[in-house]
Motif scaffolding. Structure first.
Motif, mmCIF file in Angstrom:
data_model
loop_
_atom_site.group_PDB
_atom_site.id
_atom_site.type_symbol
_atom_site.label_atom_id
_atom_site.label_comp_id
_atom_site.label_asym_id
_atom_site.label_seq_id
_atom_site.Cartn_x
_atom_site.Cartn_y
_atom_site.Cartn_z
ATOM 1 N N HIS A 129 0.823 -1.212 0.000
ATOM 2 C CA HIS A 129 0.000 0.000 0.000
ATOM 3 C C HIS A 129 0.855 1.259 0.000
ATOM 4 N N LYS A 130 1.879 1.289 0.829
ATOM 5 C CA LYS A 130 2.717 2.484 0.944
ATOM 6 C C LYS A 130 3.635 2.667 -0.261
ATOM 7 N N SER A 131 3.901 1.574 -0.988
ATOM 8 C CA SER A 131 4.903 1.603 -2.059
ATOM 9 C C SER A 131 4.354 0.955 -3.326
ATOM 10 N N LEU A 132 3.142 1.285 -3.688
ATOM 11 C CA LEU A 132 2.491 0.646 -4.838
ATOM 12 C C LEU A 132 3.338 0.796 -6.099
ATOM 13 N N GLY A 133 3.737 -0.340 -6.652
ATOM 14 C CA GLY A 133 4.493 -0.338 -7.897
ATOM 15 C C GLY A 133 5.967 -0.047 -7.770
ATOM 16 N N VAL A 134 6.461 0.199 -6.556
ATOM 17 C CA VAL A 134 7.870 0.554 -6.393
ATOM 18 C C VAL A 134 8.731 -0.703 -6.484
#
Length: 359
Positions: free
Chosen positions: A151-156
């Protein structure tokens, strides 16, 4: 039948053109410089509809559903304890009842990871371990930090473990490869996070493992190995070629018409990277299909996501969405323009969430 709001398979719609990253011709993910969309949309929704914040908070009903499903699985395990693993009764019960039940428990743990079953964080952590029991293998303690980082890093890249790796995408970029991935995707979701980065082991991880081993040993002692085999088989089917397993692919793989042909820049419209599903299987899966709504407001429990959708319908009505998880699986496997490369990735941003503490 339309799989999304923008693609009708019988109309021959153009599907994603896969851009390369940094000139690397072997990398076909959708790399973007844009911020993930959910924070911006959340702020806009709160500004337009401030009443949505009243929907936040835990859902007391969740614990009763979990208690019922855990009981159901133990009863089914007892009923099948003398059935051969490859018998029709064992396999059909595992697929029809067991897979739906364990998928329900997977998604109960998903809800609990957001502290949405109890007000107390500690109660949520402990109850997640309980919901984990019929799954057969311990994972709830690790799931929470990996999922909150998603959630905090979507797609990272390097943080969001929901993203397929380049190795997966390269070797499974074919009809047979995608069929293999869909059949065994539960194993990919179990093993991949540890390959991306390791979590620090905590007392909660230890408790999760000890509780699960104790449950499994008691099950074998009183009901036999066949009972545990039923639970493991149910978990496998829940993450395999099963209608409810369609949500794993439907949520963040890119479907629909795209015009990108190069590295996404800040002046290009962003690629849709989260899709909601509006269909009957949400009744079995804690409304996980309302995935844009969930990512926009992860503090709103499953039971109030439909209310959020209605309150902020002007923000959701035009977004691409799915209407069939079965069709999602079929298209993912059979359409050569859709596959593991069809994910949005970012080089930077986000942050890693801790290792699974009791509070």
């Amino acid at each position: 039948m339309s799989t999304t709001a923008t693609v009708a398979p019988n109309q021959g719609a153009q599907l994603p053109v896969k851009p390369s990253h940094s000139g690397n011709s072997s990398d076909h993910f959708f790399w973007t410089y844009t911020e993930e969309p959910h924070r911006t949309r959340r702020q806009a929704i709160i500004k337009a509809h401030p009443e949505v914040t009243k929907l936040c908070g835990y859902e007391p009903l969740t614990k009763y559903i979990v208690l019922a499903v855990v009981t159901l699985q133990i009863l089914c395990a007892a009923w099948l304890r003398h059935s051969p693993v490859l018998s029709a009764r064992f396999l059909l019960t595992s697929y029809i009842i067991g897979a739906a039940a364990n998928q329900n428990l997977f998604l109960a743990i998903h809800e609990i990871s957001h502290n949405l079953a109890f007000k107390s964080p500690t109660a949520n952590r402990l109850f997640a371990v309980y919901a984990n029991l019929p799954i057969g293998l311990p994972y709830s303690a690790s799931f929470r930090p990996y999922h909150l980082t998603h959630h905090k890093s979507l797609g990272v890249d390097g943080l969001d473990t929901d993203l397929p790796t380049s190795l997966e995408a390269f070797f499974l970029d074919s009809l047979l490869g995608k069929a293999f991935f869909c059949t065994f995707q539960i194993l990919f979701y179990a093993i991949r996070p540890m390959m991306v980065y390791r979590l620090p082991l905590t007392s909660l991880h230890l408790f999760n493992v000890v509780a699960q081993l104790a449950f499994d040993m008691l099950l074998i002692h009183y009901l036999g190995a066949g009972a545990l085999a039923y639970l493991i088989m149910s978990s496998f089917f829940a993450g395999s070629l099963h209608p409810c397993a369609g949500h794993f692919i439907a949520e963040h793989y890119v479907f629909g018409k795209q015009t990108m042909s190069t590295h996404t820049s800040s002046n290009q419209p962003p690629v849709t990277e989260t899709y909601s599903y509006y269909g009957p299987l949400n009744l079995l899966t804690y409304n996980v299909g309302l995935h844009n709504e969930h990512h926009d407001f992860p503090a709103i429990p499953w039971s109030r996501l439909p209310l959020l959708h209605e309150m902020a319908k002007d923000f959701y009505i035009d977004l691409p969405h799915h209407t069939s998880w079965v069709w999602v699986i079929w298209q993912f496997i059979c359409d050569k323009e859709v596959g593991l490369w069809c994910r949005v990735k970012r080089e930077t941003g986000g942050k890693k969430v801790g290792g699974g503490k009791m509070n």
